[in-house]
Design a protein around this motif. Structure first.
Motif, PDB file in Angstrom:
ATOM      1  N   GLN A  42       0.547  -1.534  -0.193  1.00  0.00           N
ATOM      2  CA  GLN A  42       0.118   0.029   0.108  1.00  0.00           C
ATOM      3  C   GLN A  42       0.733   0.913   0.081  1.00  0.00           C
ATOM      4  N   PRO A  43       0.745   2.308  -0.465  1.00  0.00           N
ATOM      5  CA  PRO A  43      -0.783   2.477  -1.490  1.00  0.00           C
ATOM      6  C   PRO A  43      -1.086   1.838  -2.197  1.00  0.00           C
ATOM      7  N   SER A  44      -0.344   1.536  -3.153  1.00  0.00           N
ATOM      8  CA  SER A  44      -0.071   0.926  -5.186  1.00  0.00           C
ATOM      9  C   SER A  44      -2.265   0.563  -4.809  1.00  0.00           C
ATOM     10  N   ARG A  45      -2.443  -0.481  -4.035  1.00  0.00           N
ATOM     11  CA  ARG A  45      -3.765  -0.132  -4.542  1.00  0.00           C
ATOM     12  C   ARG A  45      -5.110   1.024  -4.300  1.00  0.00           C
ATOM     13  N   ALA A  46      -4.411   1.705  -3.088  1.00  0.00           N
ATOM     14  CA  ALA A  46      -5.508   2.307  -2.830  1.00  0.00           C
ATOM     15  C   ALA A  46      -5.319   3.513  -3.450  1.00  0.00           C
ATOM     16  N   LEU A  47      -4.540   3.678  -4.152  1.00  0.00           N
ATOM     17  CA  LEU A  47      -4.097   4.588  -5.680  1.00  0.00           C
ATOM     18  C   LEU A  47      -5.337   3.924  -6.867  1.00  0.00           C
ATOM     19  N   GLY A  48      -4.904   2.754  -7.580  1.00  0.00           N
ATOM     20  CA  GLY A  48      -5.588   2.571  -8.261  1.00  0.00           C
ATOM     21  C   GLY A  48      -6.803   2.254  -7.976  1.00  0.00           C
ATOM     22  N   TRP A  49      -7.386   2.168  -6.919  1.00  0.00           N
ATOM     23  CA  TRP A  49      -9.087   2.159  -6.446  1.00  0.00           C
ATOM     24  C   TRP A  49      -9.796   3.596  -6.666  1.00  0.00           C
ATOM     25  N   LEU A  50      -8.871   4.334  -6.163  1.00  0.00           N
ATOM     26  CA  LEU A  50      -8.885   6.319  -5.878  1.00  0.00           C
ATOM     27  C   LEU A  50      -9.066   6.723  -7.463  1.00  0.00           C
ATOM     28  N   LEU A  51      -8.009   6.008  -8.299  1.00  0.00           N
ATOM     29  CA  LEU A  51      -7.562   6.883  -9.913  1.00  0.00           C
ATOM     30  C   LEU A  51      -9.750   6.472 -10.501  1.00  0.00           C
ATOM     31  N   GLY A  52      -9.953   5.319 -10.614  1.00  0.00           N
ATOM     32  CA  GLY A  52     -11.049   4.961 -10.955  1.00  0.00           C
ATOM     33  C   GLY A  52     -11.600   5.781 -10.378  1.00  0.00           C
ATOM     34  N   TYR A  53     -12.118   5.878  -9.474  1.00  0.00           N
ATOM     35  CA  TYR A  53     -13.313   6.113  -8.198  1.00  0.00           C
ATOM     36  C   TYR A  53     -13.548   7.593  -8.361  1.00  0.00           C
ATOM     37  N   ILE A  54     -12.487   7.728  -9.014  1.00  0.00           N
ATOM     38  CA  ILE A  54     -12.226   9.544  -9.207  1.00  0.00           C
ATOM     39  C   ILE A  54     -13.240  10.062 -10.317  1.00  0.00           C
ATOM     40  N   VAL A  55     -12.084   9.146 -11.512  1.00  0.00           N
ATOM     41  CA  VAL A  55     -13.264   8.959 -13.104  1.00  0.00           C
ATOM     42  C   VAL A  55     -14.451   8.762 -12.993  1.00  0.00           C
ATOM     43  N   THR A  56     -14.914   7.896 -12.660  1.00  0.00           N
ATOM     44  CA  THR A  56     -16.415   7.411 -12.382  1.00  0.00           C
ATOM     45  C   THR A  56     -17.527   8.520 -11.771  1.00  0.00           C
ATOM     46  N   LEU A  57     -16.663   8.830 -10.249  1.00  0.00           N
ATOM     47  CA  LEU A  57     -17.121  10.625  -9.831  1.00  0.00           C
ATOM     48  C   LEU A  57     -16.644  12.035 -11.142  1.00  0.00           C
ATOM     49  N   SER A  58     -15.924  12.508 -12.127  1.00  0.00           N
ATOM     50  CA  SER A  58     -16.502  12.910 -12.765  1.00  0.00           C
ATOM     51  C   SER A  58     -17.696  12.759 -13.823  1.00  0.00           C
ATOM     52  N   MET A  59     -17.406  11.239 -14.289  1.00  0.00           N
ATOM     53  CA  MET A  59     -18.624  11.786 -15.642  1.00  0.00           C
ATOM     54  C   MET A  59     -19.456  11.613 -14.580  1.00  0.00           C
ATOM     55  N   GLY A  60     -19.970  11.078 -13.307  1.00  0.00           N
ATOM     56  CA  GLY A  60     -20.972  11.851 -12.407  1.00  0.00           C
ATOM     57  C   GLY A  60     -21.427  12.862 -12.804  1.00  0.00           C
ATOM     58  N   VAL A  61     -20.606  13.437 -12.006  1.00  0.00           N
ATOM     59  CA  VAL A  61     -20.861  15.104 -11.961  1.00  0.00           C
ATOM     60  C   VAL A  61     -21.522  15.669 -13.498  1.00  0.00           C
ATOM     61  N   SER A  62     -20.448  15.038 -14.599  1.00  0.00           N
ATOM     62  CA  SER A  62     -20.847  15.895 -15.703  1.00  0.00           C
ATOM     63  C   SER A  62     -22.450  15.594 -16.266  1.00  0.00           C
ATOM     64  N   VAL A  63     -22.738  14.505 -15.684  1.00  0.00           N
ATOM     65  CA  VAL A  63     -24.254  13.531 -16.315  1.00  0.00           C
ATOM     66  C   VAL A  63     -25.024  14.644 -15.008  1.00  0.00           C
ATOM     67  N   VAL A  64     -24.445  14.485 -14.037  1.00  0.00           N
ATOM     68  CA  VAL A  64     -25.215  15.822 -13.115  1.00  0.00           C
ATOM     69  C   VAL A  64     -26.120  17.168 -13.859  1.00  0.00           C
ATOM     70  N   LEU A  65     -24.612  17.649 -14.013  1.00  0.00           N
ATOM     71  CA  LEU A  65     -24.163  19.252 -14.404  1.00  0.00           C
ATOM     72  C   LEU A  65     -25.694  19.216 -15.362  1.00  0.00           C
ATOM     73  N   ALA A  66     -25.330  18.465 -17.115  1.00  0.00           N
ATOM     74  CA  ALA A  66     -25.738  17.979 -18.152  1.00  0.00           C
ATOM     75  C   ALA A  66     -27.370  18.152 -17.564  1.00  0.00           C
ATOM     76  N   GLY A  67     -27.807  17.375 -16.830  1.00  0.00           N
ATOM     77  CA  GLY A  67     -29.694  17.282 -16.256  1.00  0.00           C
ATOM     78  C   GLY A  67     -29.637  18.436 -15.626  1.00  0.00           C
ATOM     79  N   ILE A  68     -28.406  19.068 -15.375  1.00  0.00           N
ATOM     80  CA  ILE A  68     -29.512  20.473 -14.571  1.00  0.00           C
ATOM     81  C   ILE A  68     -29.345  21.568 -15.402  1.00  0.00           C
TER      82      ILE A  68
END
Length: 155
Positions: free
Chosen positions: A128-154
């Motif tokens: 660690q933090p290898s695994r945590a960094l891999g998880w965090l990077l993927g999570y940030i990507v999904t979060l970024s796309m999710g925020v874009s979706v919500v903003l587009a809906g607004i």
């Protein structure tokens, strides 16, 4: 564009399907890896699996739920389920917002690379933090796309 957004003719959708397919197949492969370790370590969860082994080989084993190799693979698989499914669902919604193709492709690629790295870090295991960094990077990507979706809906 709306009528052709979710068709292979849309290069962005085809690109998304490729990366979504990679991470979904990787997630499915974790089940096979779990089965491999169960057979290799003769560590089965249920009495009927132990009985089937005894009938095939004569080996008498008891059910076990704490084999460290199997639990490591199952932990990785569980983490995939928690992250890959939201990526695929949010990614489909994200495609519908008609995002910048370059940014969208980077989202898909980074998520896929992060999940593959996460699995290597989990299964090897890397410190660690290898695994945590891999998880965090993927999570940030999904979060970024999710925020874009919500903003587009607004808007």
């Amino acid at each position: 564009m709306a009528g052709s957004t979710l068709k292979f003719e849309n290069p962005l959708f085809a690109n998304f399907l490729f990366y979504a397919g990679v991470v979904l197949l990787k997630t499915c492969m974790m089940s096979l890896l779990t089965a491999r370790y169960r057979n290799k370590n003769k560590a089965f969860m249920t009495e009927e699996d132990c009985q089937a082994l005894k009938q095939r080989t004569g080996m008498d084993v008891k059910p076990t739920r704490n084999d460290p190799d199997i639990e490591r693979v199952r932990g990785c698989h569980h983490n995939d389920l928690e992250n890959v499914i939201p990526f695929v669902l949010i990614g489909l919604l994200y495609i519908m917002t008609d995002p910048n193709p370059w940014y969208a492709k980077m989202h898909f690629r980074i998520f896929t690379i992060a999940r593959l790295f996460h699995s290597v870090a989990y299964l090897k295991p890397l410190p660690q933090p290898s695994r945590a960094l891999g998880w965090l990077l993927g999570y940030i990507v999904t979060l970024s796309m999710g925020v874009s979706v919500v903003l587009a809906g607004i808007m």
